[in-house]
Design a protein around this motif. Structure first.
Motif, PDB file in Angstrom:
ATOM      1  N   HIS A  47      -5.040  -2.608  -8.131  1.00 62.07           N
ATOM      2  CA  HIS A  47      -4.544  -2.761  -6.758  1.00 62.07           C
ATOM      3  C   HIS A  47      -5.644  -2.467  -5.727  1.00 62.07           C
ATOM      4  O   HIS A  47      -5.652  -3.041  -4.646  1.00 62.07           O
ATOM      5  CB  HIS A  47      -3.366  -1.819  -6.508  1.00 62.07           C
ATOM      6  CG  HIS A  47      -2.065  -2.332  -7.032  1.00 62.07           C
ATOM      7  ND1 HIS A  47      -1.511  -1.899  -8.211  1.00 62.07           N
ATOM      8  CD2 HIS A  47      -1.213  -3.252  -6.544  1.00 62.07           C
ATOM      9  CE1 HIS A  47      -0.364  -2.521  -8.408  1.00 62.07           C
ATOM     10  NE2 HIS A  47      -0.155  -3.357  -7.427  1.00 62.07           N
ATOM     11  N   MET A 134       2.625  -4.756  -8.781  1.00 63.07           N
ATOM     12  CA  MET A 134       3.345  -3.472  -8.818  1.00 63.07           C
ATOM     13  C   MET A 134       4.628  -3.608  -9.644  1.00 63.07           C
ATOM     14  O   MET A 134       4.964  -2.717 -10.433  1.00 63.07           O
ATOM     15  CB  MET A 134       3.644  -3.033  -7.386  1.00 63.07           C
ATOM     16  CG  MET A 134       4.261  -1.694  -7.292  1.00 63.07           C
ATOM     17  SD  MET A 134       4.054  -0.986  -5.658  1.00 63.07           S
ATOM     18  CE  MET A 134       5.432   0.157  -5.685  1.00 63.07           C
ATOM     19  N   GLY A 149       7.001   7.704  -2.372  1.00 67.03           N
ATOM     20  CA  GLY A 149       7.308   8.039  -0.981  1.00 67.03           C
ATOM     21  C   GLY A 149       8.082   6.883  -0.362  1.00 67.03           C
ATOM     22  O   GLY A 149       8.174   5.792  -0.939  1.00 67.03           O
ATOM     23  N   ASP A 151       7.445   4.798   1.950  1.00 71.97           N
ATOM     24  CA  ASP A 151       6.761   3.547   2.295  1.00 71.97           C
ATOM     25  C   ASP A 151       6.742   2.533   1.145  1.00 71.97           C
ATOM     26  O   ASP A 151       6.448   1.362   1.365  1.00 71.97           O
ATOM     27  CB  ASP A 151       5.322   3.833   2.758  1.00 71.97           C
ATOM     28  CG  ASP A 151       4.491   4.482   1.667  1.00 71.97           C
ATOM     29  OD1 ASP A 151       5.041   5.274   0.879  1.00 71.97           O
ATOM     30  OD2 ASP A 151       3.290   4.191   1.593  1.00 71.97           O
ATOM     31  N   GLY A 185       9.544  15.665   2.340  1.00 74.81           N
ATOM     32  CA  GLY A 185       8.173  15.184   2.128  1.00 74.81           C
ATOM     33  C   GLY A 185       8.052  13.701   1.829  1.00 74.81           C
ATOM     34  O   GLY A 185       6.964  13.222   1.539  1.00 74.81           O
ATOM     35  N   ILE A 188       5.453  11.894   5.231  1.00 69.75           N
ATOM     36  CA  ILE A 188       4.629  12.833   6.003  1.00 69.75           C
ATOM     37  C   ILE A 188       3.863  12.012   7.039  1.00 69.75           C
ATOM     38  O   ILE A 188       3.267  10.982   6.717  1.00 69.75           O
ATOM     39  CB  ILE A 188       3.661  13.601   5.076  1.00 69.75           C
ATOM     40  CG1 ILE A 188       4.446  14.397   4.006  1.00 69.75           C
ATOM     41  CG2 ILE A 188       2.728  14.509   5.872  1.00 69.75           C
ATOM     42  CD1 ILE A 188       5.341  15.491   4.522  1.00 69.75           C
ATOM     43  N   MET A 198       0.994   9.541   7.570  1.00 67.45           N
ATOM     44  CA  MET A 198      -0.318  10.079   7.201  1.00 67.45           C
ATOM     45  C   MET A 198      -0.903   9.157   6.138  1.00 67.45           C
ATOM     46  O   MET A 198      -0.221   8.811   5.174  1.00 67.45           O
ATOM     47  CB  MET A 198      -0.178  11.490   6.646  1.00 67.45           C
ATOM     48  CG  MET A 198      -1.515  12.145   6.358  1.00 67.45           C
ATOM     49  SD  MET A 198      -1.364  13.832   5.694  1.00 67.45           S
ATOM     50  CE  MET A 198      -0.953  14.782   7.124  1.00 67.45           C
TER      51      MET A 198
HETATM   52  P1  TYM Z   1      -0.403   4.752  -2.497  1.00 64.03           P
HETATM   53  O1  TYM Z   1      -1.605   4.930  -3.327  1.00 64.03           O
HETATM   54  O2  TYM Z   1      -0.554   4.232  -1.113  1.00 64.03           O
HETATM   55  O3  TYM Z   1       0.400   6.100  -2.407  1.00 64.03           O
HETATM   56  C1  TYM Z   1       0.714   6.858  -3.555  1.00 64.03           C
HETATM   57  C2  TYM Z   1       2.057   7.547  -3.376  1.00 64.03           C
HETATM   58  O4  TYM Z   1       2.023   8.394  -2.232  1.00 64.03           O
HETATM   59  C3  TYM Z   1       3.135   8.103  -1.382  1.00 64.03           C
HETATM   60  N1  TYM Z   1       2.703   8.322   0.014  1.00 64.03           N
HETATM   61  C4  TYM Z   1       3.355   9.115   0.881  1.00 64.03           C
HETATM   62  N2  TYM Z   1       4.455   9.863   0.760  1.00 64.03           N
HETATM   63  C5  TYM Z   1       4.848  10.581   1.847  1.00 64.03           C
HETATM   64  N3  TYM Z   1       4.187  10.569   3.030  1.00 64.03           N
HETATM   65  C6  TYM Z   1       3.071   9.826   3.192  1.00 64.03           C
HETATM   66  N4  TYM Z   1       2.425   9.847   4.356  1.00 64.03           N
HETATM   67  C7  TYM Z   1       2.603   9.039   2.076  1.00 64.03           C
HETATM   68  N5  TYM Z   1       1.546   8.227   1.902  1.00 64.03           N
HETATM   69  C8  TYM Z   1       1.626   7.781   0.623  1.00 64.03           C
HETATM   70  C9  TYM Z   1       3.443   6.642  -1.655  1.00 64.03           C
HETATM   71  O5  TYM Z   1       4.764   6.316  -1.302  1.00 64.03           O
HETATM   72  C10 TYM Z   1       3.204   6.551  -3.134  1.00 64.03           C
HETATM   73  O6  TYM Z   1       4.341   6.967  -3.856  1.00 64.03           O
HETATM   74  N6  TYM Z   1       1.505   0.500  -4.242  1.00 64.03           N
HETATM   75  C11 TYM Z   1       1.411   1.917  -4.487  1.00 64.03           C
HETATM   76  C12 TYM Z   1       0.782   2.247  -5.832  1.00 64.03           C
HETATM   77  C13 TYM Z   1       1.465   1.621  -6.983  1.00 64.03           C
HETATM   78  C14 TYM Z   1       2.694   2.037  -7.560  1.00 64.03           C
HETATM   79  C15 TYM Z   1       2.917   1.148  -8.649  1.00 64.03           C
HETATM   80  C16 TYM Z   1       3.614   3.047  -7.242  1.00 64.03           C
HETATM   81  C17 TYM Z   1       1.000   0.562  -7.713  1.00 64.03           C
HETATM   82  N7  TYM Z   1       1.880   0.291  -8.710  1.00 64.03           N
HETATM   83  C18 TYM Z   1       4.075   1.269  -9.423  1.00 64.03           C
HETATM   84  C19 TYM Z   1       4.752   3.160  -8.041  1.00 64.03           C
HETATM   85  C20 TYM Z   1       4.964   2.271  -9.109  1.00 64.03           C
HETATM   86  C21 TYM Z   1       0.514   2.522  -3.425  1.00 64.03           C
HETATM   87  O7  TYM Z   1      -0.308   1.872  -2.844  1.00 64.03           O
HETATM   88  O8  TYM Z   1       0.662   3.847  -3.274  1.00 64.03           O
END
Ligand code: TYM
Length: 334
Positions: A47, A134, A149, A151, A185, A188, A198
């Protein structure tokens, strides 16, 4: 199911340094769920290249991320912690699922719109079909639950739609996964603009707490966090900066928002910010110490990478074979 356990899958991108949002929104829940499920935790490096990366930096960040999963408390003997790029089934299944995904669905993805706006010089097809990869990640392991999270919920929704569409044509091939979002959480926000989440990629370093920030840096960032002129620690949406700080404090201490409001009744923002900063430092310190210790042991980490890559490939191939047969690819002659 693997044995008598349901399956959990989740992943994080190895782009940029992880933030407190990643930890409180995802990683922390991974740890609390890891005994109950058969878990696959991926470093999703495929990714990452939807945005241009420097190869050496990406490689280092991917390894650091994998090490951090372990440092945060995931036991690599029990949980399958591995690199996505080491299991070719992810891309093979993604291609097949691309043929079961509509452009109209992908056009609705808000993360694509945000990233396309941010990287307008490189709106590549990978960025567009990112949610399909994904979906492949998740469906490849027949995951029952996916802790993320807030998003990522839209991506989970499209994953479910793709799985259901495929199942309605070919029978019950995929487990339809459920998202798991923690009570505190899950979202965030930036410390500098509490209307934005964030993010690892924020240009303003004061907006995010990075998991490797030292105590002084953490305290300084919280001191500078944007609040409001109300002057009272209350948990309400009209005070988004304070709301976010209460969320962080609760996620780090296990207290409820009501308890927090009571604790800081009549106290100023200065005192509250100091307490939030300290609660974060207390969470980060052991993680940083363990990370430093593990990083030195190259042979140990290499062993985990190899063993878990093979384990993930085994389960991935089982699903892939089944899917290939269903769609009509000829069997290999052995
Ligand atoms: P990524 O790398 O952007 O974020 C990883 C995880 O952190 C959570 N997250 C947050 N949670 C709360 N507050 C925030 N500010 C915040 N920023 C990020 C995200 O929700 C995530 O759980 N596409 C995904 C990665 C991925 C994935 C998957 C996840 C690829 N394949 C299969 C689950 C299942 C991503 O870019 O997450």
């Amino acid at each position: 199911m693997i044995g008598d356990k349901k399956v959990l899958f989740s992943g994080m991108q190895a782009t940029g340094s992880l933030t407190l949002g990643n930890y409180l929104g995802a990683l922390k829940n991974w740890i609390s769920l890891s005994d109950e499920y058969e878990c696959f935790y991926s470093v999703v490096d495929l990714h990452s290249i939807t945005i241009r990366q420097d190869p050496a930096t990406l490689r280092k960040r991917a390894r650091d991320l994998l090490t951090l999963y372990i440092a945060a408390g995931l036991d690599p003997e029990k949980n399958c912690i591995y690199y996505q790029s080491h299991v070719s089934g992810h891309t093979e299944l993604a291609w097949i699922l691309n043929c079961f995904t509509y452009m109209g669905e992908l056009n609705r993805m808000t993360q694509f719109k945000d990233k396309a706006a941010k990287h307008s010089d490189n709106i590549n097809a990978g960025l567009y079909t990112y949610p399909v990869l994904m979906a492949a990640d998740i469906l490849l392991y027949q995951a029952d639950v996916v802790p993320v999270g807030n998003d990522q919920l839209q991506h989970l929704e499209i994953t479910r739609d793709i799985a259901q569409r495929f199942n309605s044509i070919y029978g019950d091939v995929f487990t339809v996964p459920e998202p798991y979002v923690g009570k505190v959480g899950a979202r965030i926000m930036s410390l500098q603009d509490p209307s934005k989440k964030m993010s690892k990629s924020d240009d303003n370093p004061n907006a995010s707490i990075y998991l490797m920030d030292d105590a002084d840096t953490v305290m300084r960032k919280f001191k500078r966090a944007v609040t409001d002129s109300e002057g009272c620690v209350a948990y309400r949406r009209q005070q988004p900066g304070i709301y976010n700080l209460i969320d962080i404090y609760c996620a780090c201490t296990g207290k409820t928002p009501e308890e927090t409001v009571r604790e800081f009744d009549g106290k100023g923002y200065g005192e509250f910010k100091l307490a939030v900063g300290e609660s974060v430092v207390d969470v980060l310190r052991p993680l940083q110490e363990k990370f430093a210790e593990l990083s030195k042991d190259r042979a140990y980490i290499d062993g985990i990478i190899k063993k878990n890559g093979e384990k993930a490939s085994y389960y991935a191939l089982k699903t892939l074979r089944k899917v290939q047969k269903k769609v009509g690819f000829p069997e290999k002659i052995r």
